[in-house]
Design a protein around this motif. Structure first.
Motif, PDB file in Angstrom:
ATOM      1  N   UNK A  61       0.845  -1.187   0.000  1.00  0.00           N
ATOM      2  CA  UNK A  61       0.000   0.000   0.000  1.00  0.00           C
ATOM      3  C   UNK A  61       0.882   1.239   0.000  1.00  0.00           C
ATOM      4  N   UNK A  62       0.322   2.286  -0.542  1.00  0.00           N
ATOM      5  CA  UNK A  62       0.930   3.615  -0.474  1.00  0.00           C
ATOM      6  C   UNK A  62      -0.218   4.566  -0.161  1.00  0.00           C
ATOM      7  N   UNK A  63       0.029   5.511   0.718  1.00  0.00           N
ATOM      8  CA  UNK A  63      -1.039   6.441   1.096  1.00  0.00           C
ATOM      9  C   UNK A  63      -0.456   7.818   1.355  1.00  0.00           C
ATOM     10  N   UNK A  64      -1.152   8.811   0.845  1.00  0.00           N
ATOM     11  CA  UNK A  64      -0.810  10.202   1.119  1.00  0.00           C
ATOM     12  C   UNK A  64      -2.017  10.844   1.790  1.00  0.00           C
ATOM     13  N   UNK A  65      -1.794  11.460   2.935  1.00  0.00           N
ATOM     14  CA  UNK A  65      -2.889  12.150   3.613  1.00  0.00           C
ATOM     15  C   UNK A  65      -3.430  13.222   2.667  1.00  0.00           C
ATOM     16  N   UNK A  66      -4.744  13.375   2.572  1.00  0.00           N
ATOM     17  CA  UNK A  66      -5.325  14.372   1.659  1.00  0.00           C
ATOM     18  C   UNK A  66      -4.784  15.794   1.850  1.00  0.00           C
ATOM     19  N   UNK A  67      -4.394  16.146   3.065  1.00  0.00           N
ATOM     20  CA  UNK A  67      -3.841  17.482   3.308  1.00  0.00           C
ATOM     21  C   UNK A  67      -2.490  17.692   2.631  1.00  0.00           C
ATOM     22  N   UNK A  68      -1.872  16.609   2.172  1.00  0.00           N
ATOM     23  CA  UNK A  68      -0.525  16.697   1.603  1.00  0.00           C
ATOM     24  C   UNK A  68      -0.440  16.151   0.182  1.00  0.00           C
ATOM     25  N   UNK A  76       8.135  10.797  -4.626  1.00  0.00           N
ATOM     26  CA  UNK A  76       9.388  10.637  -3.883  1.00  0.00           C
ATOM     27  C   UNK A  76       9.407   9.305  -3.145  1.00  0.00           C
ATOM     28  N   UNK A  77       8.308   8.945  -2.505  1.00  0.00           N
ATOM     29  CA  UNK A  77       8.214   7.680  -1.784  1.00  0.00           C
ATOM     30  C   UNK A  77       8.346   6.500  -2.752  1.00  0.00           C
ATOM     31  N   UNK A  78       7.768   6.633  -3.944  1.00  0.00           N
ATOM     32  CA  UNK A  78       7.901   5.573  -4.956  1.00  0.00           C
ATOM     33  C   UNK A  78       9.373   5.325  -5.274  1.00  0.00           C
ATOM     34  N   UNK A  79      10.136   6.376  -5.437  1.00  0.00           N
ATOM     35  CA  UNK A  79      11.556   6.225  -5.753  1.00  0.00           C
ATOM     36  C   UNK A  79      12.310   5.566  -4.601  1.00  0.00           C
ATOM     37  N   UNK A  80      12.033   5.991  -3.385  1.00  0.00           N
ATOM     38  CA  UNK A  80      12.746   5.457  -2.223  1.00  0.00           C
ATOM     39  C   UNK A  80      12.456   3.968  -2.041  1.00  0.00           C
ATOM     40  N   UNK A  81      11.191   3.563  -2.116  1.00  0.00           N
ATOM     41  CA  UNK A  81      10.898   2.149  -1.856  1.00  0.00           C
ATOM     42  C   UNK A  81      11.492   1.258  -2.926  1.00  0.00           C
ATOM     43  N   UNK A  82      11.528   1.710  -4.162  1.00  0.00           N
ATOM     44  CA  UNK A  82      12.145   0.883  -5.213  1.00  0.00           C
ATOM     45  C   UNK A  82      13.654   0.771  -5.005  1.00  0.00           C
TER      46      UNK A  82
END
Length: 144
Positions: A61-68, A76-82
């Motif tokens: 799963x990947x989730x971004x809080x709606x406020x952000x 950025x998170x996609x790049x880091x986890x890969x």
């Protein structure tokens, strides 16, 4: 990104981000993180939970809080986890996404993922019919 999110923070972000389907609970995140094959990247604003087994990585799963949202955090998170998955020996990455989640489909395609399958009616919806899951994959760079 700042500090890794706690299971409680992950559950809160997941609940805020996933309004059309059942969000994951703190207990579910805790159980998943108890595995040595599973890791998280990001922070309470945006995180990814990933499992690597042998040479395959799966974005759970990947989730971004709606406020952000719409601030580049998910990209950025996609790049880091890969990168972390590759360091753990993964050569291929997989994920699944609800067919009606256009922003996520766009993100994954722009990150180099391509469709490799379909699960009809996989995601139930509270106010409508179930939605297909699109399966996607990407070859990860290797140093071999």
């Amino acid at each position: 990104m700042a500090n890794l999110p706690s299971p409680a923070e992950m559950a809160a972000t997941h609940t805020a981000a996933f309004t059309q389907s059942r969000p994951w609970s703190e207990a579910e995140f805790t159980d998943l993180l108890d595995s040595p094959f599973t890791f998280t990247v990001g922070d309470a604003r945006c995180f990814a939970l990933v499992r690597v087994i042998v040479d395959e990585a799966e974005l759970l799963t990947i989730a971004t809080h709606p406020d952000h949202q719409r601030q580049g955090l998910a990209r950025a998170v996609m790049q880091v986890w890969r990168t972390v998955a590759t360091q753990r020996g993964a050569e291929t990455a997989f994920l699944e996404v609800a067919a009606d989640n256009a922003p996520a489909c766009e993100l994954y395609t722009s990150c180099g993922f391509s469709n490799c399958g379909n699960r009809p009616g996989y995601y139930s919806r509270q106010n409508g019919p179930a939605v297909d899951a699109i399966l996607m994959r990407q070859a990860l760079p290797t140093d071999k």
